[in-house]
Design a protein around this motif. Structure first.
Motif, PDB file in Angstrom:
ATOM      1  N   UNK A 166      13.722  99.259  21.747  1.00  0.00           N
ATOM      2  CA  UNK A 166      12.745  98.483  22.512  1.00  0.00           C
ATOM      3  C   UNK A 166      11.406  98.446  21.786  1.00  0.00           C
ATOM      4  N   UNK A 167      10.872  97.254  21.607  1.00  0.00           N
ATOM      5  CA  UNK A 167       9.626  97.091  20.861  1.00  0.00           C
ATOM      6  C   UNK A 167       8.496  96.489  21.691  1.00  0.00           C
ATOM      7  N   UNK A 168       8.732  96.265  22.982  1.00  0.00           N
ATOM      8  CA  UNK A 168       7.718  95.638  23.820  1.00  0.00           C
ATOM      9  C   UNK A 168       6.541  96.549  24.108  1.00  0.00           C
ATOM     10  N   UNK A 169       5.348  95.951  24.221  1.00  0.00           N
ATOM     11  CA  UNK A 169       4.148  96.756  24.452  1.00  0.00           C
ATOM     12  C   UNK A 169       4.202  97.511  25.773  1.00  0.00           C
ATOM     13  N   UNK A 225       0.041  97.737  16.640  1.00  0.00           N
ATOM     14  CA  UNK A 225      -0.244  96.302  16.758  1.00  0.00           C
ATOM     15  C   UNK A 225       0.262  95.754  18.083  1.00  0.00           C
ATOM     16  N   UNK A 226       1.441  96.198  18.508  1.00  0.00           N
ATOM     17  CA  UNK A 226       1.999  95.750  19.784  1.00  0.00           C
ATOM     18  C   UNK A 226       1.089  96.146  20.941  1.00  0.00           C
ATOM     19  N   UNK A 227       0.572  97.373  20.885  1.00  0.00           N
ATOM     20  CA  UNK A 227      -0.313  97.853  21.944  1.00  0.00           C
ATOM     21  C   UNK A 227      -1.619  97.064  21.943  1.00  0.00           C
ATOM     22  N   UNK A 228      -2.176  96.877  20.747  1.00  0.00           N
ATOM     23  CA  UNK A 228      -3.469  96.186  20.627  1.00  0.00           C
ATOM     24  C   UNK A 228      -3.387  94.732  21.061  1.00  0.00           C
ATOM     25  N   UNK A 229      -2.232  94.131  20.854  1.00  0.00           N
ATOM     26  CA  UNK A 229      -2.070  92.710  21.164  1.00  0.00           C
ATOM     27  C   UNK A 229      -2.334  92.403  22.633  1.00  0.00           C
ATOM     28  N   UNK A 285       8.264  91.599  26.190  1.00  0.00           N
ATOM     29  CA  UNK A 285       7.259  92.666  26.195  1.00  0.00           C
ATOM     30  C   UNK A 285       7.773  93.973  26.807  1.00  0.00           C
ATOM     31  N   UNK A 286       8.961  93.944  27.384  1.00  0.00           N
ATOM     32  CA  UNK A 286       9.475  95.162  28.002  1.00  0.00           C
ATOM     33  C   UNK A 286       8.969  95.399  29.400  1.00  0.00           C
ATOM     34  N   UNK A 287       8.334  94.390  29.976  1.00  0.00           N
ATOM     35  CA  UNK A 287       7.866  94.505  31.371  1.00  0.00           C
ATOM     36  C   UNK A 287       9.078  94.490  32.304  1.00  0.00           C
ATOM     37  N   UNK A 288      10.092  93.758  31.873  1.00  0.00           N
ATOM     38  CA  UNK A 288      11.294  93.570  32.671  1.00  0.00           C
ATOM     39  C   UNK A 288      12.509  93.797  31.787  1.00  0.00           C
TER      40      UNK A 288
END
Length: 209
Positions: A89-92, A136-140, A204-207
């Motif tokens: 999983x790579x979503x923020x 970068x994923x977090x900062x985005x 984004x991994x929200x769902x």
């Protein structure tokens, strides 16, 4: 190097081939040893009651619980243990939940052996390990407004293909209330329609479906 000084590692992943690969990598490191492996959260917690562990490598998707929940439980049992998330999983949203649960490192599967070994050594030394791609994923999406629990419920029902009236019936709320939630969801995710909202939330991994 004495085995008592080695970094003792527990691998938690429901795929045998992943655990075998990790065991092979760890076996080649003079400062590490595989203390145990588990295919589920329950098995991992059972092992932790009997094993001395320094680092737990935890996948986010397990058969019986999320890696986020397992991370919280591991860290609640005994101080001194640390968790590194090792996942596809790579979503923020997944990344942020992992760190909020207490993980000290986050490694995406496929990034390479050296990244994983660096993470283990860095976290064992008392520091966080956040690869550039993860940062970068977090900062985005830093500062983005999060969906409420109710909005997440509505979004999950939308992802299941339900219309507003059906969503309302499933959640026990009025259709107008569903429309309000949908409006808020679209605004927060910065999308134009329901289909795009689901697509973005999955990415984004929200769902997770």
């Amino acid at each position: 190097m004495s085995s008592t000084k080695k970094i003792r590692i527990l691998c938690v992943d429901d795929h045998p081939i992943v655990r075998e690969g990790l065991a092979s990598i760890i076996a080649l490191q003079p400062d590490m040893e595989l203390a145990g492996e588990a295919e589920s959260g329950a098995e991992a917690l059972h092992l932790l009651r009997a094993l001395a562990i320094d680092i737990a490598l935890v996948d986010l998707r397990l058969k019986d619980m999320s890696g986020h929940e397992l991370t919280r439980q591991i860290l609640a049992h005994e101080s001194g243990r640390q968790v590194i998330v090792l996942t596809s999983y790579e979503g923020d949203a997944d990344i942020q939940r992992a760190f909020a649960a207490g993980a000290r490192g986050y490694v995406v599967k496929g990034t390479g052996r050296d990244e994983l070994l660096a993470a283990i050594r860095t976290v064992h030394a008392g520091r966080r390990h956040i690869p550039g791609s993860v940062a970068e994923k977090i900062a985005e999406h830093l500062g983005s407004e999060k969906l409420t629990d109710r909005e997440l419920q509505v979004l999950a029902e939308i992802a299941a293909g339900k219309r507003n009236k059906e969503v309302g019936a499933a959640l026990g709320i009025a259709e107008d209330t569903v429309k309000m939630h949908v409006k808020n969801i679209l605004e927060k995710l910065e999308v134009n329609d329901r289909t795009e909202a689901v697509t973005v939330a999955l990415r984004r991994g929200i769902l997770h479906l």
